[in-house]
Design an enzyme around this catalytic site. Structure first.
Site, PDB file in Angstrom:
ATOM      1  N   GLU A 179      16.709  20.340  13.134  1.00  0.00           N
ATOM      2  CA  GLU A 179      16.976  18.768  12.621  1.00  0.00           C
ATOM      3  C   GLU A 179      16.010  17.895  13.663  1.00  0.00           C
ATOM      4  O   GLU A 179      16.518  16.941  14.456  1.00  0.00           O
ATOM      5  CB  GLU A 179      18.311  18.316  13.033  1.00  0.00           C
ATOM      6  CG  GLU A 179      19.446  19.162  12.081  1.00  0.00           C
ATOM      7  CD  GLU A 179      20.916  18.767  12.125  1.00  0.00           C
ATOM      8  OE1 GLU A 179      21.649  18.685  11.285  1.00  0.00           O
ATOM      9  OE2 GLU A 179      21.279  17.985  13.115  1.00  0.00           O
ATOM     10  N   GLU A 372      22.242  24.721   6.516  1.00  0.00           N
ATOM     11  CA  GLU A 372      23.475  24.398   7.113  1.00  0.00           C
ATOM     12  C   GLU A 372      24.089  23.524   5.986  1.00  0.00           C
ATOM     13  O   GLU A 372      23.585  22.678   5.278  1.00  0.00           O
ATOM     14  CB  GLU A 372      23.302  23.349   8.209  1.00  0.00           C
ATOM     15  CG  GLU A 372      23.043  23.869   9.494  1.00  0.00           C
ATOM     16  CD  GLU A 372      23.009  23.042  10.772  1.00  0.00           C
ATOM     17  OE1 GLU A 372      23.957  21.972  10.803  1.00  0.00           O
ATOM     18  OE2 GLU A 372      22.318  23.183  11.670  1.00  0.00           O
TER      19      GLU A 372
HETATM   20  C1  BG6 Z   1      23.972  19.819  12.475  1.00  0.00           C
HETATM   21  C2  BG6 Z   1      23.709  20.845  13.669  1.00  0.00           C
HETATM   22  O1  BG6 Z   1      23.709  18.431  12.742  1.00  0.00           O
HETATM   23  O2  BG6 Z   1      25.479  19.661  12.269  1.00  0.00           O
HETATM   24  C3  BG6 Z   1      24.834  21.716  14.226  1.00  0.00           C
HETATM   25  O3  BG6 Z   1      22.618  21.311  13.331  1.00  0.00           O
HETATM   26  C4  BG6 Z   1      26.204  20.706  13.975  1.00  0.00           C
HETATM   27  O4  BG6 Z   1      24.536  22.139  15.405  1.00  0.00           O
HETATM   28  C5  BG6 Z   1      26.354  20.741  12.660  1.00  0.00           C
HETATM   29  O5  BG6 Z   1      27.354  21.813  14.453  1.00  0.00           O
HETATM   30  C6  BG6 Z   1      27.800  20.205  12.378  1.00  0.00           C
HETATM   31  O6  BG6 Z   1      28.224  18.970  13.039  1.00  0.00           O
HETATM   32  P1  BG6 Z   1      29.552  19.071  13.723  1.00  0.00           P
HETATM   33  O7  BG6 Z   1      29.597  17.819  14.571  1.00  0.00           O
HETATM   34  O8  BG6 Z   1      30.813  18.958  12.988  1.00  0.00           O
HETATM   35  O9  BG6 Z   1      29.364  20.133  14.634  1.00  0.00           O
END
Ligand code: BG6
Length: 474
Positions: A179, A372
């Protein structure tokens, strides 16, 4: 039609949110270790509060995380059971170079990841490695201010050289930085940056990201030199902004907000800063410190694929004074009245996923990789030990369908899909574990109590079917 035969189905994690064992194997301290649970987490992450030492008033969830450090064999076997074709994980920099500037790498750290990669191959799982997922050696933060300093490029390059040589033949898919645009929103996490009073924060972030972009291009060149089979990706936090209304000001605001999402990935994928980015920087009284050879290096070493995270779409409003703010992954958005939200207030928008995928493909014309996507939710263990996470299955089903539409109906070239937090882990935003994303439950609460036992949720069996049928059976 449908997904390619060799479509890379799998799951994703990051070292600091998963491994624990922070004081084992000669690992050194990193920024992410100092991210506390609770209200100060956001302040530390945004660089507004310095947390360079542990104190008794805070709990630091990354130190133990979900203890993958000791459970990796069991966890990878479970990924294998689901039929994963790939597993995205990240390297903890300070396991390899505990301070960041050592002459020789730490063999224990190298061995740890080597064992993991070998374990993956046992189950025909192709590792997808993020070299830098939000971690920076604390020693380098204290000594040179993290990515503020151009010296970081040298240390990062050394890390890459070590990894590419050592894992040649074991790893072929690499992502340089997680990111890349997150630096504008969570600079301590993304680049080890805490701000001093009255400094031009944009200038600091632009300097730091320029260093990361140079480091990323150098890593791309190096990876190709060391092994022509290597494929390198950039990674951005995606999720397009809609205008709140058809008022021209709202539409214009959405264009500007979307450009902030793409600004740095543009450099990695196209090889140069777009004019709007240069103007954006200039308007904020900042400038890029280009050194001799920088522009050529960026131009000649663009990435092989574009990877990204998608959780929700966002909304731009020219008038945020209306107080219509919604939660979303770290950065602000207006609320979308047409969408339902997760328990953490993130809008659920599968069609927005298809739109985002298409926008990225229109823009870059390179293979895409969704690395993701997922739903953070609370899970309940029934008396018989089962976990019925229908809400997670629903979210994933709709998003995979949207992704399928992007491939089948829109012709997007998609390499694979890794769901976020395939095993429960620490939330980056809040530091909680109860915000669970996994197919595999980990018995651990927000404060680290529990047996750390792994339990398969209903979604585990569902995802296994999805993979088995290459996305036909949703
Ligand atoms: C992304 C990141 O921004 O979102 C992860 O790459 C992160 O590291 C994921 O865990 C989800 O966000 P959160 O705050 O729910 O963990």
């Amino acid at each position: 039609m449908g997904f390619k035969k060799d479509f890379l189905w799998g799951g994703a994690t990051a070292a600091n949110q998963l491994e624990g064992g922070a004081h084992e194997g000669n690992r050194g301290p990193a920024n992410v270790d100092f991210m506390p649970l609770g209200k100060d987490r956001y302040l530390v992450g945004t660089g507004k509060m310095k947390m360079y030492d542990f104190d008794d008033q805070h709990f630091y969830p990354a130190l133990t995380a979900v203890d993958f450090y000791h459970h990796y064999k069991e966890d990878i076997a479970l990924f294998g059971e689901m039929g994963f074709k790939t597993y995205r994980l990240s390297i903890a920099w300070t396991r390899i170079f505990p301070n960041g500037d050592e002459k020789k790498p730490n063999e224990e750290g190298l061995k740890f990841y080597e064992n993991i990669f070998k374990e993956c191959h046992k189950y025909s799982i192709e590792p997808l490695v993020t070299i830098n997922h939000f971690d920076c050696p604390m020693y380098l933060i204290k000594k040179i201010g993290g990515w503020r300093s151009r010296e970081m490029i040298h240390y990062f390059y050394k890390l890459c050289m070590t990894l590419f040589n050592r894992y040649k033949g074991l790893v072929k898919y690499w992502i340089t930085f997680n990111e890349i645009n997150m630096i504008l929103h969570f600079p301590f996490v993304a680049a080890g940056i805490s701000f001093e009073e009255n400094e031009n924060e944009t200038q600091v972030m632009i300097t730091a990201v320029h260093h990361q972009l140079i480091a990323s291009a150098m890593a791309t060149r190096l990876a190709h030199e060391i092994d022509s089979n290597n494929q390198i990706g950039c990674m951005l936090a995606a999720g397009s902004y809609y205008p709140e209304t058809c008022k021209p000001e709202d539409y214009w605001k959405a264009i500007c907000d979307n450009r902030e999402i793409y600004m740095f990935a543009d450099v990695q994928a196209r090889g140069y800063y777009h004019n709007y980015a240069l103007k954006w920087i200039e308007e904020r009284n900042a400038k890029i410190d280009f050194r001799e050879g920088d522009k050529e290096l960026l131009k000649e070493n663009t990435v092989d694929f574009v990877s990204f995270s998608y959780y929700s779409s966002r909304v731009s409003s020219s008038d945020l004074s209306k107080g219509n703010q919604s939660e979303s992954n770290i950065f602000a958005s207006a609320r979308n009245p047409y969408l339902k939200e997760s328990e953490w207030g993130w809008a659920i928008d599968p069609l927005g996923f298809r739109s985002t995928i298409n926008e990225l493909y229109d823009r870059y014309q390179k293979p895409l990789f969704v690395v993701e996507n997922g739903l953070g939710a609370k899970d309940i263990i029934e008396k018989d030990g089962s976990i019925h996470d229908e809400y997670r299955i629903d979210y994933l089903r709709q998003h995979i369908q949207a992704m399928k539409d992007a491939v089948e109906k829109d012709g997007v070239d998609l390499m694979g899909y890794t769901t976020w937090g395939c095993i429960d882990l620490i939330s980056n935003g809040t530091g909680e574990v109860k915000k669970r994303y996994g197919f595999i439950y980990v018995d651990r609460d927000n404060l680290g109590n529990g047996t750390y036992k792994r339990i398969k949720k209903d979604s585990f069996y569902w995802y296994k079917k999805v993979i088995e049928t290459n996305g036909i059976n949703l």
